[in-house]
Design a protein around this motif. Sequence first.
Motif, PDB file in Angstrom:
ATOM      1  N   ASN A  66      11.933   7.221  -1.305  1.00 58.31           N
ATOM      2  CA  ASN A  66      13.218   7.414  -0.654  1.00 58.31           C
ATOM      3  C   ASN A  66      12.980   7.889   0.772  1.00 58.31           C
ATOM      4  O   ASN A  66      12.679   9.047   0.990  1.00 58.31           O
ATOM      5  CB  ASN A  66      13.983   8.489  -1.427  1.00 58.31           C
ATOM      6  N   GLY A  70      20.014   6.880   1.132  1.00 58.64           N
ATOM      7  CA  GLY A  70      20.467   5.516   0.893  1.00 58.64           C
ATOM      8  C   GLY A  70      19.438   4.439   1.170  1.00 58.64           C
ATOM      9  O   GLY A  70      19.734   3.264   1.008  1.00 58.64           O
ATOM     10  N   VAL A  71      18.257   4.819   1.621  1.00 53.75           N
ATOM     11  CA  VAL A  71      17.227   3.818   1.932  1.00 53.75           C
ATOM     12  C   VAL A  71      15.972   4.094   1.109  1.00 53.75           C
ATOM     13  O   VAL A  71      15.435   5.196   1.123  1.00 53.75           O
ATOM     14  CB  VAL A  71      16.860   3.795   3.427  1.00 53.75           C
ATOM     15  N   GLU A  72      15.544   3.060   0.405  1.00 53.59           N
ATOM     16  CA  GLU A  72      14.330   3.153  -0.396  1.00 53.59           C
ATOM     17  C   GLU A  72      13.311   2.152   0.123  1.00 53.59           C
ATOM     18  O   GLU A  72      13.671   1.080   0.629  1.00 53.59           O
ATOM     19  CB  GLU A  72      14.645   2.865  -1.868  1.00 53.59           C
ATOM     20  N   GLY A  87      18.506  -1.016   0.497  1.00 53.01           N
ATOM     21  CA  GLY A  87      19.663  -0.197   0.830  1.00 53.01           C
ATOM     22  C   GLY A  87      20.905  -1.067   0.826  1.00 53.01           C
ATOM     23  O   GLY A  87      20.870  -2.231   0.424  1.00 53.01           O
TER      24      GLY A  87
END
Length: 153
Positions: A66, A70-72, A87
């Motif tokens: 992560n 909200g962004v992986e 995301g």
Amino acid sequence: MVEESVPATGGCVCGEVRYEAVGESLFVGHCHCHSCRRHTGAPVVTLVAFAADRVTFTKGDRKIYNSSPGVERGFCGQCGTSLTWEGEYRGLPLIGFHISTFDNPDAHVPTVHVRHGERIDWFDVADNLPRLRGGSDDKEPYHIGPVIDGLKG
Ligand SMILES: [Zn+2]
Ligand SMILES: [Zn+2]
């Protein structure tokens, strides 16, 4: 923006993780953001994004980091290949693959540079694509083609 009749396939360097994506990609572009660059170690990354529901991991699965809310970021837990940015864009879950993990990267032709405002000062690419200072929501590019003086516009 490629319509492919056969799935776009790819995977990591050791072969432990394999994926396929069907249908049209929604974004093919160069990203200059700090996180993409650090995730890969490269001066710029080129991402090919599909709606997440068009993507299947056909062998193994990626590990997830992560990187921001909200962004992986997906990678192979065995060989460390950087595989994905994951995301939402405008409410649609996306999976963007690093282009050189595709078996046929030639099939995906970039149309834009994003986060060009974060690029490494001395680095640009010799194409005439639009440069967005920020992300895909930028209304218009601040520059077309390379910024040849090496200074941020
Ligand atoms: Zn691997
Ligand atoms: Zn990025």
